[in-house]
Structure formats: C-alpha cells, structure tokens
Write a protein that holds these residues in place. Structure first.
Motif, short mmCIF file in Angstrom:
data_model
loop_
_atom_site.label_atom_id
_atom_site.label_comp_id
_atom_site.label_asym_id
_atom_site.label_seq_id
_atom_site.Cartn_x
_atom_site.Cartn_y
_atom_site.Cartn_z
N GLY A 1 0.92 -1.17 -0.14
CA GLY A 1 -0.08 -0.03 -0.03
C GLY A 1 0.90 1.32 -0.06
O GLY A 1 2.08 1.42 0.14
N LYS B 1 -3.44 4.03 -1.64
CA LYS B 1 -4.22 3.10 -1.26
C LYS B 1 -3.57 2.28 -0.09
O LYS B 1 -2.64 1.47 -0.21
CB LYS B 1 -4.13 1.96 -2.41
CG LYS B 1 -5.25 0.73 -2.37
CD LYS B 1 -5.19 0.06 -3.65
CE LYS B 1 -6.65 -0.80 -3.50
NZ LYS B 1 -6.34 -2.12 -2.64
N ASP C 1 -3.23 0.10 2.20
CA ASP C 1 -3.72 -1.31 2.69
C ASP C 1 -2.76 -1.40 3.89
O ASP C 1 -3.59 -2.38 4.64
CB ASP C 1 -2.94 -2.12 1.72
CG ASP C 1 -4.11 -2.19 0.29
OD1 ASP C 1 -4.82 -1.49 0.53
OD2 ASP C 1 -3.81 -3.01 -0.66
N ALA D 1 -4.95 -1.08 6.72
CA ALA D 1 -6.22 -1.92 6.82
C ALA D 1 -6.84 -2.35 8.27
O ALA D 1 -5.92 -2.46 9.00
CB ALA D 1 -6.47 -3.02 6.00
N PHE E 1 -2.29 -9.76 6.23
CA PHE E 1 -2.61 -9.08 5.08
C PHE E 1 -1.70 -9.59 4.01
O PHE E 1 -2.16 -9.78 2.71
CB PHE E 1 -2.52 -7.57 5.21
CG PHE E 1 -3.10 -6.71 6.27
CD1 PHE E 1 -4.26 -7.52 6.93
CD2 PHE E 1 -2.79 -5.60 6.44
CE1 PHE E 1 -4.80 -6.81 8.01
CE2 PHE E 1 -3.30 -4.75 7.65
CZ PHE E 1 -4.31 -5.36 8.40
N LYS F 1 -9.71 6.53 1.41
CA LYS F 1 -8.87 5.73 2.41
C LYS F 1 -8.05 6.58 3.09
O LYS F 1 -7.71 6.25 4.10
CB LYS F 1 -8.37 4.44 1.70
CG LYS F 1 -9.49 3.73 0.79
CD LYS F 1 -9.01 2.26 0.66
CE LYS F 1 -10.06 1.48 0.31
NZ LYS F 1 -10.19 1.33 -1.19
#
Ligand SMILES: Cc1cc2nc3c(=O)[nH]c(=O)nc-3n(C[C@H](O)[C@H](O)[C@H](O)COP(=O)(O)O)c2cc1C
Length: 491
Positions: free
Chosen positions: A294, A298, A300, A303, A315, A416
C-alpha cells in the motif's frame, strides 16, 4: 521449520535475534515541528517496549531529508554527526537496549525519505515549494481507484500534495549520501542496524514503481534499473559500517497501476516485486526483508481487521509465502538468504503460529497491537509457560481494537487516506499517552482510552505541543494579538 515464536534465529550478518517478535516501525509524531532529534517522549515510549522482550525494535521512520517529512514531527538525521548531534540518538539506542527481563532487543533505525508523499505546509519546506521525486507525477495522478470513487479523493490529493520536481543526477547523489549519513548515525549511536523504507510509496518505493517513476535513464523502472537506487545506497552503506551491522529493507508486496483488469495488474505487479526481491537477495548483504503493502493512494498497510476479508490471516501472508519459497530455491547460499519479516494484520496467537508453521515468514512484525499491548511478548511467554505447548494457544485476538478507527474507515470508504489518517492519529495519541505515563512513573502501565473518538484523536494529535516550548507559543499568540489590535486601532 522452527515454529516457536520464542526460538532465536540468526541473521545473515551473524547477529542473532532472540525471538521472532518484532515491534515494527511506527512514526511517533513526537519530535519538534519541522523535525528534530529524539527527545524524552521518545525515550519514555521506547522504554516501555524495551521492558517486555521484543526480539527486535524498529524506530518510526527517521527522515534523511529535513525537507521531506511525512507529518511534520518526524525524527530527522542531523546534517553533521558531531558528538552533540549523535547524543540524543545514542540515548534512544540505550533505552531500546535497556531490557529488564534478560531479552536484549536489537535496535534498528528505520531510514526514509518521503519524496512526493511529503505534504505541502508540513513537509519541512516553505509553502508551495515542491518536493523531489523520481518523476513529476503527483500523488493520485495515475491512480485508477480514485476515479469514480473520487472527486473528494482527488480534491484531497490536490490540496495535500504538489507536483514534485524530477530529481537530477546530482539530487540522486545527494539523497544517496543522506541515506549513508543516516546509516552512519545509526552505527555511531549504537543501533544494531538500519531498515531502509522502500515501501508505502515513499521515495525508494517511488523509484521502483511505474506509478511514480516514468524516467528513461539508468534509474528507470526497467528490470535492469528498478533497484539501482537501492543497490547504490546499500553498496555505499556497506563500505562504512562493519559486516555485523544489520541492514533490512521494507518493501511492498505489490502496488496498483493505472488501468485494465485489477486482478491481472495485481499479479503482474506482484511478479515485478518478486523480481525485485530476487535481485535484492542476490546481493548477499541484506539481513531481512519486511513485506508490507500500500501507499497514500491505497493505504492497505493500515487496513482494519474489522474488514471481513482481512481477518483470517495476515494481510500479505500469501505473497510472503511465495517469497520464502522462491528465495529458498534460489542460488543464493542459504546463510545469505535474508529473513522474511511479515507485517500487517497479525492480531492473534493463531496468526503468529500460522505464519511460522505455514512458512509465511521467519519474523513477525507487529504494529498497532504493539501500541495497544506493549507487553505482548511477556504475555505470550507467560501463556506458553502455562500451556506448555504453543499448539494450545487460545485463538482470540491479543487485544480489543479502537472502534473509532473502524468507524472512520466506514464513514469515508472512498477516501481511504482519511480513514488511515484517523487511525494514525488514534495510535500516535496512544503512543504519546504511554510516553507521558513512562516519564511520570516508569512502573505505570496506562490503560488504552477506547473512548477516544476519531475526531478527538485527530485534534489531540495536532493540538499537542511540548510544554517546555509553551512560553514561545504564548509569546507568539500575544504578538499576533498585539499586531492585530494595533492594526485595527489605525483603521
Ligand atoms: C501510527 C502508525 C505509524 C506508522 N508509521 C510507520 C513508519 O514510520 N514506517 C513504516 O514503515 N510503517 C509505519 N506504519 C505501518 C506499520 O509499520 C505497519 O506496517 C502497519 O501498521 C500494519 O501492521 P499492523 O497491522 O500490525 O498494525 C505505521 C502505522 C501506524 C499505525
């Protein structure tokens, strides 16, 4: 395969990590505004982690360029390495090494340069001065996910990030020498090693990704060039530190390019990263590679485990398993194969166990749970002692996670960066609570304030300033008031 979390493991450089638990890098937001050395808040925070037997403790990102900060209160490598400059870093290494239970955690300094992700106003430059990056591609400019999701996303990327200036050959040399200075700082301060941050979309990752690098020269993303920036930095660092000095790299499992079928692109991107990792391993001088994923477009890596599809395993576990298999089949001599550190979503005993038993990783990186549970290694050790066998460990999360962070990721699913910003705020304010409590009473263990909401966390994160510089703030505010009053009297 050695499946006990508490079994030691040797690094290629010859050093030993006493167990597999790694407190991964987390930006603390505690240095001075516009960056500076570690201070007593950092010492307070790290002394809490040092007490509990982590195998390795990584600092939050230490910036090699004061003009390329992340959120403005980053620790920064000083321009010179005189005894006085090194002193606060030495103290930090001593704090990390100051174990009380017999486990001597290895102290690793994470070195980073934010490149195009260094935001306007808080990035350490004068307002509207653009940051340096491999190419003049602004954050968000070549990111498909934001289309459709995003007018708001685009607005935020435009407001926060500028079109960067493409780095010249001289800029590249300068940045490389700043990383070398950072490594020397770590070595002179008594750190056991460094980690180069080549993940999450920061400068070293920007050089390796077609999203951010459209150069045509020898630093392009062509397979023979993509890892050149990293390799030149590492070669230069290895010349100035002893062979026993640990060098690690944090790298993304994949990144997300511009168009077409997402699944295919993700596989294509993973293949590219696997190639990078093979190349890095073939140098034979890297001790560990941390797998994450990420970037600001984004995020990630931030998360939430509340998200359904992520809660069964770490992940990036599948990718790190592929890497482990690949490296052990490679011609690199076994003793030089870097250890794989898996970070992201390790939230329960069964996650840890599955990662070791299924050969997803050699080392287990824990971020947010290390903030919520700084004493995690101690708790696990006790459980292991009581249960005799780790196979009977209870399959439940280590700890509760803050609702405020889940809520933020639900409110703003298309932006995000905001969701992850709230998460960062919540965890940095929690780190600060730990630091302050350690300064007041080193034996105290402050309970996490789960009632702290997302907005409060964001406000508290930014509205905090060190009381030692309070007089300067008061003076500043008074001056603004006096000038404004004088101005209105003249009207
Ligand atoms: C407050 C906060 C700050 C972070 N700062 C950094 C950082 O400085 N460098 C880095 O590589 N990752 C950073 N991360 C990402 C973590 O290292 C880790 O990759 C991520 O939190 C996922 O692991 P976890 O699920 O165990 O939290 C940060 C994460 C948080 C929550």
């Amino acid at each position: 395969m050695d499946c006990n979390v508490f079994n030691p493991v040797d690094l290629p450089c010859g050093r030993t990590i006493e167990n597999r638990l790694v407190k991964t890098a987390m930006y603390e937001h505690m240095a001075n505004f516009s960056g500076g050395p570690p201070n007593e808040f950092h010492y307070g925070l790290y002394s809490e982690w040092a007490k509990h037997g982590w195998g390795m403790i990584l600092t939050g990102n230490v910036q090699v360029s004061p003009q390329h900060l992340t959120l403005g209160r980053d620790i920064v490598v000083p321009p010179t390495l005189d005894a006085e400059d090194v002193k606060p870093f030495k103290k930090l290494a001593e704090v990390i090494h100051g174990a009380v239970d017999g486990t001597r955690s290895l102290a690793i300094m994470q070195l980073s340069h934010a490149g195009r992700q260094s935001a306007n106003f808080i990035g350490g430059r004068l307002p509207f001065v653009p940051p340096l990056a491999p190419s003049s591609v602004r954050v968000g400019a070549r990111h498909d996910e934001n289309r459709g999701g995003g007018a708001i996303s685009n607005l935020i990327f435009h407001a926060l990030f500028q079109v960067p200036t493409e780095m010249t050959a001289l800029d590249i040399l300068h940045v490389q020498s700043s990383f070398v200075r950072g490594a020397l700082l770590a070595y002179k301060s008594g750190f056991d090693g460094i980690q180069l941050h080549a993940a999450h979309g920061y400068l070293l990752a920007q050089f390796m990704s077609p999203k951010s690098n459209i150069r045509n020269d020898k630093y392009s993303v062509a397979p023979e060039n993509a890892t050149r920036m990293l390799s030149e930095i590492i070669e230069a660092i290895r010349k100035v530190v002893p062979t026993t000095f640990i060098i690690g790299i944090k790298i993304n499992s994949a990144d997300y390019v511009t168009s077409g079928n997402t699944e295919e692109i993700s596989q294509e991107s993973e293949r590219r990263v696997l190639d990078h990792i093979r190349t890095i391993a073939s140098w034979g001088v890297i001790d560990f590679i941390e797998i994450s994923g990420g970037d600001y477009e984004k995020p990630d890596f931030m998360a939430c485990s509340g998200s359904r599809k992520l809660d069964r395993q770490a992940f990036f576990a599948q990718f790190s398993r592929t890497v482990m298999k690949d490296l052990h089949r490679s011609p690199v001599p076994f003793s030089s194969v870097p250890l794989i550190l898996l970070t992201g979503g390790l939230r329960s005993h069964s996650h840890l166990q599955a990662a070791l038993m299924s050969r997803h990783a050699d080392l287990l990186g824990i971020g947010r749970c290390a903030v919520l549970c700084p004493d995690l290694p101690k708790i696990l050790r006790l459980q292991l002692r009581n249960n005799k066998s780790s196979s009977t460990w209870v399959d439940k999360p280590f700890t509760r996670e803050p609702e405020a962070v889940f809520r933020a990721s639900k409110w703003v699913p298309s932006v995000k960066l905001i969701g992850s910003g709230v998460g960062t705020a919540w965890y940095t304010t929690r780190m600060r609570d730990i630091a302050i409590s350690q300064i007041k009473n080193p034996r105290a263990e402050p309970p996490a304030d789960y009632n702290r909401g997302g907005l409060i966390a964001v406000f508290t994160m930014w509205a905090w300033f060190d009381s030692r510089i309070a007089p300067i703030w008061v003076l500043g505010i008074l001056m603004v008031l006096v000038v404004t009053a004088g101005f209105s009297c003249q009207q």
